[in-house]
Design an enzyme around this catalytic site. Structure first.
Site, mmCIF file in Angstrom:
data_model
loop_
_atom_site.group_PDB
_atom_site.id
_atom_site.type_symbol
_atom_site.label_atom_id
_atom_site.label_comp_id
_atom_site.label_asym_id
_atom_site.label_seq_id
_atom_site.Cartn_x
_atom_site.Cartn_y
_atom_site.Cartn_z
ATOM 1 N N GLY A 230 -48.468 57.803 22.771
ATOM 2 C CA GLY A 230 -48.414 58.382 24.107
ATOM 3 C C GLY A 230 -48.946 57.508 25.224
ATOM 4 N N CYS A 341 -17.980 61.968 30.600
ATOM 5 C CA CYS A 341 -17.513 63.067 31.449
ATOM 6 C C CYS A 341 -18.643 64.076 31.599
ATOM 7 C CB CYS A 341 -16.266 63.696 30.841
ATOM 8 S SG CYS A 341 -14.958 62.487 30.641
ATOM 9 N N GLU A 342 -19.752 63.609 32.098
ATOM 10 C CA GLU A 342 -20.945 64.419 32.342
ATOM 11 C C GLU A 342 -21.569 63.859 33.606
ATOM 12 O OE1 GLU A 342 -22.182 66.946 30.573
ATOM 13 O OE2 GLU A 342 -20.754 66.788 28.916
HETATM 14 C C1 LIG Z 1 -43.229 60.171 19.491
HETATM 15 C C2 LIG Z 1 -44.481 60.140 18.743
HETATM 16 C C3 LIG Z 1 -45.315 59.026 18.798
HETATM 17 C C4 LIG Z 1 -45.049 57.857 19.695
HETATM 18 O O1 LIG Z 1 -45.084 58.201 21.035
HETATM 19 P P1 LIG Z 1 -44.959 57.071 22.158
HETATM 20 O O2 LIG Z 1 -44.853 57.852 23.422
HETATM 21 O O3 LIG Z 1 -43.731 56.307 21.848
HETATM 22 O O4 LIG Z 1 -46.181 56.235 22.067
HETATM 23 C C5 LIG Z 1 -46.430 59.012 18.004
HETATM 24 N N1 LIG Z 1 -46.738 60.047 17.203
HETATM 25 C C6 LIG Z 1 -45.975 61.145 17.133
HETATM 26 C C7 LIG Z 1 -46.368 62.237 16.226
HETATM 27 C C8 LIG Z 1 -44.828 61.232 17.901
HETATM 28 O O5 LIG Z 1 -44.068 62.327 17.838
#
Ligand SMILES: *Cc1c(COP(=O)(O)O)cnc(C)c1O
Length: 413
Positions: A230, A341-342
């Site tokens: 994240g 086509c969106e």
């Molecule tokens: C998608 C996801 C990640 C990676 O998220 P990023 O935003 O790409 O860093 C890590 N762990 C889980 C459980 C995820 O679903």
């Protein structure tokens, strides 16, 4: 400000496109490796720090392999993702299996590989024990839920389908122990594309406090906490990348205050980032094929939302460079569109760009994660090739473009 310069120029793109027609993805190996090393360096104070690259971000074995060479494991949530890791030699506890609503056969595969299984729900504990047996090491995914509502940093985890509630978590660790587990990890992931360093420090605090509580109340001694992924990236030029040293420093302080003070050192830290590892270092390269003037100005390119879904799906901003015209005035406001086509098949809306002619190369930035992997075939649009710009400057195809035969290959006709 984030840097939107390119690791290649117009003559290089012209040469590449002679061999590999647009559209294609181009990944910058040197920058990916450098970024991977920055992350590991930032957390070098942690004994046994582990990054499990979120495979879904860039599910290409060549990318996984080069990240494995840097010391990364893989974070998987499906059987094909597990298989990708296995193929490149990422196995056993180098794999974090963070899945949800998991089919039994995927637990079987994860167990066969010796992956760290990170459970999403209390009911998965007996399910796992019955179907494949309880492993010695088990991790549980925490969802802080309403306890964190109103905290702008954390977002609104109560609306997220993932993870255990707090009472379930305490119960879950006890159940897992009763079923034979004796090594434990704790995971959370409650936001994505977060640019605020403080958010990750607060997440670490939450997990450290839980580690102390688990030790006190349940006599569960955690082996690791997994902060999830994240970490955001500056899609917009005016945004700043997350300062990993700041994140690491803040976490280090809390580690001393909470974990060391409670006598719980050593506690390993891990993460499962995808976006910040490959996102900024992958480009979708496309060419203008048409210009259209109606109620608005349009530039049509040879890529479409089937190649990169984020703008259409999330309204996400992706910076666009018209290669060779970087220094021309950006005085034409256009929608950059594909041919689905969106009407949400637009890479940019009302974007000031230099005057574009058919044949110009447009580079769509920050497409290295959650880009090609989200591709689809709707409307008979096929997935593009993926190319690796290697450290020696040569280009290697790491996935070919789909063909009409691929499109027909699953049809019983
Ligand atoms: C998608 C996801 C990640 C990676 O998220 P990023 O935003 O790409 O860093 C890590 N762990 C889980 C459980 C995820 O679903």
């Amino acid at each position: 400000m984030s840097d939107k310069s390119l690791p290649f120029d117009l003559p290089k793109l012209q040469a590449i496109s002679k061999q590999f027609p647009t559209p294609f993805y181009l990944y910058d190996e040197r920058a990916i490796r450098a970024g991977a090393r920055r992350l590991l360096r930032a957390f070098s104070w942690v004994d046994g720090f582990q990054e499990y690259f979120a495979v879904k971000a860039t599910p290409n074995p060549h990318i996984l392999k080069l990240l494995a060479e840097e010391g990364f494991g893989g974070d998987c949530s499906s059987l094909p993702e597990l298989a990708l890791c296995e193929r490149v030699g990422i196995t056993a506890e180098q794999i974090m299996f963070t899945s949800n609503n998991t089919p039994a056969n995927e637990f079987v595969k994860a167990r066969e590989l010796g992956a760290v299984i990170n459970l999403d729900d209390l009911t998965h504990i007996p399910f796992l024990a019955e179907r494949v047996g309880m492993p010695e090491l088990i991790s549980l995914r925490y969802n802080p839920g309403p306890q964190r509502t109103g905290n702008a940093i954390i977002g609104n985890p109560a609306e997220a389908k993932y993870g255990f509630t707090r009472p379930q978590l305490l119960d879950g660790f006890r159940q897992a122990r009763d079923l034979g587990a004796h090594r434990f990890g704790l995971h959370t992931m409650v936001a994505s594309n977060e640019l605020n360093a403080g958010y990750f420090i607060e997440t670490a605090r939450m997990l450290f406090e839980l580690a102390v509580e688990l030790a006190d109340r349940c006599d569960i001694r955690l082996e690791f906490v997994n902060l999830g992924g994240g970490i955001g990236i500056p899609y917009r030029p005016e945004e700043q990348p997350v300062d990993l040293d700041e994140v690491s420093h803040g976490i280090h302080q809390l580690y001393d205050e909470l974990i060391v003070a409670a006598g719980l050192h050593p506690l390993r830290l891990c993460m499962e980032n995808g976006r910040c590892i490959t996102g900024p270092f992958g480009y979708l390269v496309t060419r203008a094929i048409h210009k259209k003037h109606t109620y608005k100005e349009y530039v049509g390119v040879d890529a479409c939302m089937a190649n990169l879904m984020r703008p259409g799906m999330y309204g996400a901003y992706h910076h666009i460079t018209v290669v060779g015209k970087e220094n021309e005035p950006h005085d034409v406001t256009v929608d950059v569109v594909g041919s689905l086509c969106e009407n949400n098949d637009k890479f940019a809306i009302d974007r000031p760009l230099p005057k574009i002619e058919a044949g110009d190369f447009l580079v769509i930035h920050d497409a290295g994660a959650h880009g090609h992997g989200m591709g689809f075939q709707y409307n008979g649009r096929l997935r593009s090739a993926e190319l690796l710009l290697q450290e020696d400057g040569t280009v290697r195809q790491i996935r070919r473009a789909e063909t009409l035969d691929d499109y027909f290959s699953t049809l019983e006709f």
